[in-house]
Motif scaffolding. Sequence first.
Motif, PDB file in Angstrom:
ATOM      1  N   THR A 167       0.815  -1.221   0.000  1.00 27.76           N
ATOM      2  CA  THR A 167       0.000   0.000   0.000  1.00 27.76           C
ATOM      3  C   THR A 167       0.849   1.271   0.000  1.00 27.76           C
ATOM      4  OG1 THR A 167      -0.222  -0.308   2.402  1.00 27.76           O
ATOM      5  CG2 THR A 167      -2.070  -0.971   1.030  1.00 27.76           C
ATOM      6  N   VAL A 189      -8.842  -1.882  -1.381  1.00 24.34           N
ATOM      7  CA  VAL A 189      -7.817  -1.960  -0.355  1.00 24.34           C
ATOM      8  C   VAL A 189      -8.525  -2.213   0.970  1.00 24.34           C
ATOM      9  CG1 VAL A 189      -6.044  -0.710   0.938  1.00 24.34           C
ATOM     10  CG2 VAL A 189      -6.184  -0.463  -1.543  1.00 24.34           C
ATOM     11  N   THR A 212      -6.511   5.475  -1.446  1.00 29.10           N
ATOM     12  CA  THR A 212      -5.602   4.913  -0.442  1.00 29.10           C
ATOM     13  C   THR A 212      -4.772   6.003   0.223  1.00 29.10           C
ATOM     14  OG1 THR A 212      -5.484   2.844  -1.699  1.00 29.10           O
ATOM     15  CG2 THR A 212      -3.764   3.228  -0.062  1.00 29.10           C
ATOM     16  N   ILE A 223      -3.972  -5.021  -1.165  1.00 24.41           N
ATOM     17  CA  ILE A 223      -4.585  -4.445  -2.361  1.00 24.41           C
ATOM     18  C   ILE A 223      -5.117  -5.612  -3.192  1.00 24.41           C
ATOM     19  CG2 ILE A 223      -4.208  -3.080  -4.443  1.00 24.41           C
ATOM     20  CD1 ILE A 223      -1.752  -1.853  -3.050  1.00 24.41           C
TER      21      ILE A 223
END
Length: 254
Positions: A167, A189, A212, A223
């Motif tokens: 991420t 996510v 995100t 993800i």
Amino acid sequence: MTVYFIGAGPGAADLITVRGARTLASCRVCLYAGSLVPRELLAECPDDARLVDTANLDLDRITQELTAAHEAGHDVARLHSGDPSVFSAVAEQMRRLDEAGVPYEVVPGVPAFAAAAAALKRELTVPEVGQTVILTRIARRATAMPPGEDLATLGRSGALLVLHLATRHVEAVVEELLPHYGPRCPAAVVAMASRPDEVVLRGTLADIAELTQEAGLLRTAVIIVGRTLAAESFPDSHLYSPDRDRPAEGCAAL
């Protein structure tokens, strides 16, 4: 005595398996990843258990703790987040124990990707839409990826991708996947899956990076990219089809 590598699950203390909890309760020594394993789980340990947080220990120190407990005649619980089969760094610990002649067993746990799918209320494999799930990560500050396992190569398959430890680099992930999946491909996510502070973001490859970053998600997240995340028009599985041959009611299948 025995070292037990126990999957502690994705975060919620009650998602450890019954076998995992029973094993934990029987061990006089417990090594746990303090930055990831919920402290509530430690309540399952015996009152007089030796508890060792491995967050700041290297492999040599961890091996010393495991072998010392074995030599003292104590079973050891080695708690890992998620499931030990993926991204757990268990392989090198087992190799060290093999060299030292210390017996061990593995108790599986609920993996992070399964908890993320539950949070999304999605099956990751959908008939005629997607039947393959690839669990992977990217190489940035971690160990290099083997040849042929870069995102550009994996993305050519079109399969659903679950990326761990990525991420912080979500923009780079999107850049590599866009040529293969397109901007309208569903993406999500999930951070801190199964925990009280769980965060679920749904979008597409066109906007998931921005979502995100706006949410400030940097770690403890996966993800997920793939068509099955938004699949609606798909045939029912053959598993429950009325056309499938079944044994007569009341008769056991051979």
